[in-house]
Design an enzyme around this catalytic site. Structure first.
Site, short mmCIF file in Angstrom:
data_model
loop_
_atom_site.label_atom_id
_atom_site.label_comp_id
_atom_site.label_asym_id
_atom_site.label_seq_id
_atom_site.Cartn_x
_atom_site.Cartn_y
_atom_site.Cartn_z
N LYS A 293 41.40 24.80 35.78
CA LYS A 293 41.82 24.46 37.16
C LYS A 293 41.23 23.07 37.51
O LYS A 293 41.74 22.16 37.97
CB LYS A 293 41.66 25.46 38.06
N ILE B 81 53.51 33.51 44.01
CA ILE B 81 53.46 32.21 44.79
C ILE B 81 54.58 31.25 44.73
O ILE B 81 55.27 30.57 45.39
CB ILE B 81 52.23 31.47 44.86
N SER C 237 46.57 24.91 41.75
CA SER C 237 45.19 24.98 41.18
C SER C 237 44.50 26.33 41.79
O SER C 237 45.20 27.20 42.04
CB SER C 237 44.60 23.78 41.49
C1 HXC Z 1 38.82 39.24 27.75
C2 HXC Z 1 40.84 38.84 27.04
C3 HXC Z 1 41.34 39.65 28.03
C4 HXC Z 1 40.43 40.29 29.02
C5 HXC Z 1 43.09 38.81 27.09
N1 HXC Z 1 42.22 38.41 26.43
N2 HXC Z 1 42.92 39.46 28.09
N3 HXC Z 1 39.62 38.74 26.85
N4 HXC Z 1 39.13 40.01 28.74
N5 HXC Z 1 40.74 41.04 29.99
C6 HXC Z 1 41.91 37.63 25.31
C7 HXC Z 1 42.43 38.42 24.04
O1 HXC Z 1 41.76 39.26 23.55
C8 HXC Z 1 42.97 37.23 23.14
O2 HXC Z 1 41.57 36.71 22.41
C9 HXC Z 1 43.03 36.08 24.09
O3 HXC Z 1 42.67 36.45 25.21
C10 HXC Z 1 44.52 36.04 24.06
O4 HXC Z 1 45.32 37.04 24.60
P1 HXC Z 1 46.80 37.25 24.20
O5 HXC Z 1 47.10 38.33 25.08
O6 HXC Z 1 47.21 37.42 23.02
O7 HXC Z 1 47.52 35.98 24.84
P2 HXC Z 1 48.88 35.91 25.32
O8 HXC Z 1 49.82 37.04 25.23
O9 HXC Z 1 49.31 34.51 25.23
O10 HXC Z 1 48.68 36.31 27.08
C11 HXC Z 1 47.65 35.39 27.69
C12 HXC Z 1 47.09 36.27 29.28
C13 HXC Z 1 48.59 36.51 29.94
C14 HXC Z 1 46.36 35.13 29.87
C15 HXC Z 1 46.43 37.34 28.90
O11 HXC Z 1 48.88 37.79 29.32
C16 HXC Z 1 48.48 36.64 31.27
O12 HXC Z 1 48.24 35.43 31.82
N6 HXC Z 1 48.52 37.47 32.16
C17 HXC Z 1 48.34 37.49 33.51
C18 HXC Z 1 49.02 36.47 34.14
C19 HXC Z 1 48.35 36.32 35.72
O13 HXC Z 1 47.54 37.07 35.92
N7 HXC Z 1 48.91 35.33 36.33
C20 HXC Z 1 48.35 35.09 37.85
C21 HXC Z 1 47.18 34.38 37.72
S1 HXC Z 1 46.76 34.29 39.59
P3 HXC Z 1 41.30 37.40 20.86
O14 HXC Z 1 39.75 36.81 20.71
O15 HXC Z 1 41.19 38.91 21.11
O16 HXC Z 1 42.30 36.80 20.16
C22 HXC Z 1 45.27 33.07 39.46
C23 HXC Z 1 44.83 32.70 40.54
C24 HXC Z 1 43.43 32.97 40.54
O17 HXC Z 1 45.09 32.60 38.27
C25 HXC Z 1 43.05 34.26 41.69
C26 HXC Z 1 41.48 34.47 41.44
C27 HXC Z 1 41.30 35.63 42.36
#
Ligand code: HXC
Length: 270
Positions: A179, A38, A161
């Site tokens: 958010k 987006i 958000s």
């Molecule tokens: C449970 C999880 C997890 C999962 C990560 N963690 N993925 N816990 N279930 N699926 C935990 C990890 O185990 C770790 O905790 C902690 O989160 C940090 O993870 P890291 O991978 O070390 O962190 P980082 O490399 O900084 O990455 C953070 C991330 C990132 C949030 C996971 O990779 C990411 O943002 N990915 C996707 C981005 C995304 O999808 N953006 C679009 C958003 S759209 P522990 O305890 O093990 O140390 C949106 C709109 C909403 O938000 C729409 C809704 C439908």
């Protein structure tokens, strides 16, 4: 009540068909999360109206490819700045690069976000903190890094958000909390900075098709037909969000601040 036949509406026109092409001539956009999704679409639409842009993100390869694509598509300059919004120092460097290149910043989109599905029972403290740090603290850091420039240009913020926290959304405790904080920050910026001519608004996209949020995170149960509950009968398009961003940054929105722009009414009673 008999279900209403969903209408398949045509996609909306690109914003260039609605707004004059030069409304953002000599304007400069700073967009976190602009490498994809987006935020990339919002950046493209704003550049199509004459603005230059800096897109900020963690993955330099993706940023570089996007910047090239957007420059080619719009004829405007787009530069990249590699930064994690959790790092105030990296953000300050990204802002410095933008000001060195373009001389100022007029518009900021705080769009960088993290998300995954997890029940609260399965969320570690670090998992919860990670999303709060990317979404909420990252927004705060972006505002702190850009505010002096936005004051100078009497510019405007858009924060991306969600609607998750407007009701209880399962598996989204971390993002809902994050958010809600973003919405609150924007409201405070609107009242504190309004007297200096700075505006701050939130876009809370609803279900937008062809996004990571919908493809990876939305319910995959085929019996849940979200589009049937949207009065306009279709998911949003990235260009719907982009058009909202163009409007909010335009002079047409000069008296719009402190608002949360949400998706069309969503009815579960149809
Ligand atoms: C449970 C999880 C997890 C999962 C990560 N963690 N993925 N816990 N279930 N699926 C935990 C990890 O185990 C770790 O905790 C902690 O989160 C940090 O993870 P890291 O991978 O070390 O962190 P980082 O490399 O900084 O990455 C953070 C991330 C990132 C949030 C996971 O990779 C990411 O943002 N990915 C996707 C981005 C995304 O999808 N953006 C679009 C958003 S759209 P522990 O305890 O093990 O140390 C949106 C709109 C909403 O938000 C729409 C809704 C439908």
């Amino acid at each position: 009540m008999a279900p209403i036949e969903p209408v398949i509406a045509p996609p909306p026109p690109p914003s260039t068909d609605v707004f004059r092409n030069d409304i953002f001539k000599n304007k400069v956009l700073f967009c976190t999360g602009g490498g994809s999704g987006i935020c990339k679409s919002m950046t493209e639409a704003i550049m199509r109206h004459g603005a230059s842009a800096t897109i900020v993100g963690r993955k330099l390869d993706r940023l570089e490819a996007t910047a090239k694509e957007l420059s080619t598509a719009t004829g405007q300059r787009c530069i990249t700045a590699q930064a994690d919004v959790r790092s105030p120092e990296q953000l300050k460097a990204a802002v410095a690069k933008t000001v060195e290149t373009f001389g100022k910043i007029d518009f900021v989109i705080c769009g960088a976000a993290g998300n995954f599905l997890a029940p609260i029972s399965g969320l570690s403290e670090n998992a919860f903190r990670t999303v709060i740090e990317i979404d909420t603290l990252g927004t705060f850091n972006t505002v702190k890094a850009t505010l002096s420039h936005i004051r100078q240009s009497r510019g405007s913020y858009i924060h991306v958000s969600a609607l998750l926290h407007h009701q209880g959304t399962p598996y989204q405790a971390h993002v809902s909390a994050a958010k809600a904080g973003v919405d609150a920050l924007s409201a405070v910026i609107a009242v504190e900075e309004g007297p200096r001519g700075v505006r701050s608004n939130v876009i809370s996209p609803g279900p937008i098709g062809d996004t990571e949020g919908m493809n990876r995170l939305a319910a995959t149960d085929p019996s849940i037909r979200i589009a049937d509950h949207i009065p306009l009968g279709r998911y949003g398009d990235k260009r719907d969000v982009a058009n909202m961003a163009v409007f909010l940054f335009s002079d047409a929105a000069n008296w719009v601040t402190g608002q949360v722009m949400v998706r069309p009414t969503y009815s579960l009673c149809r």
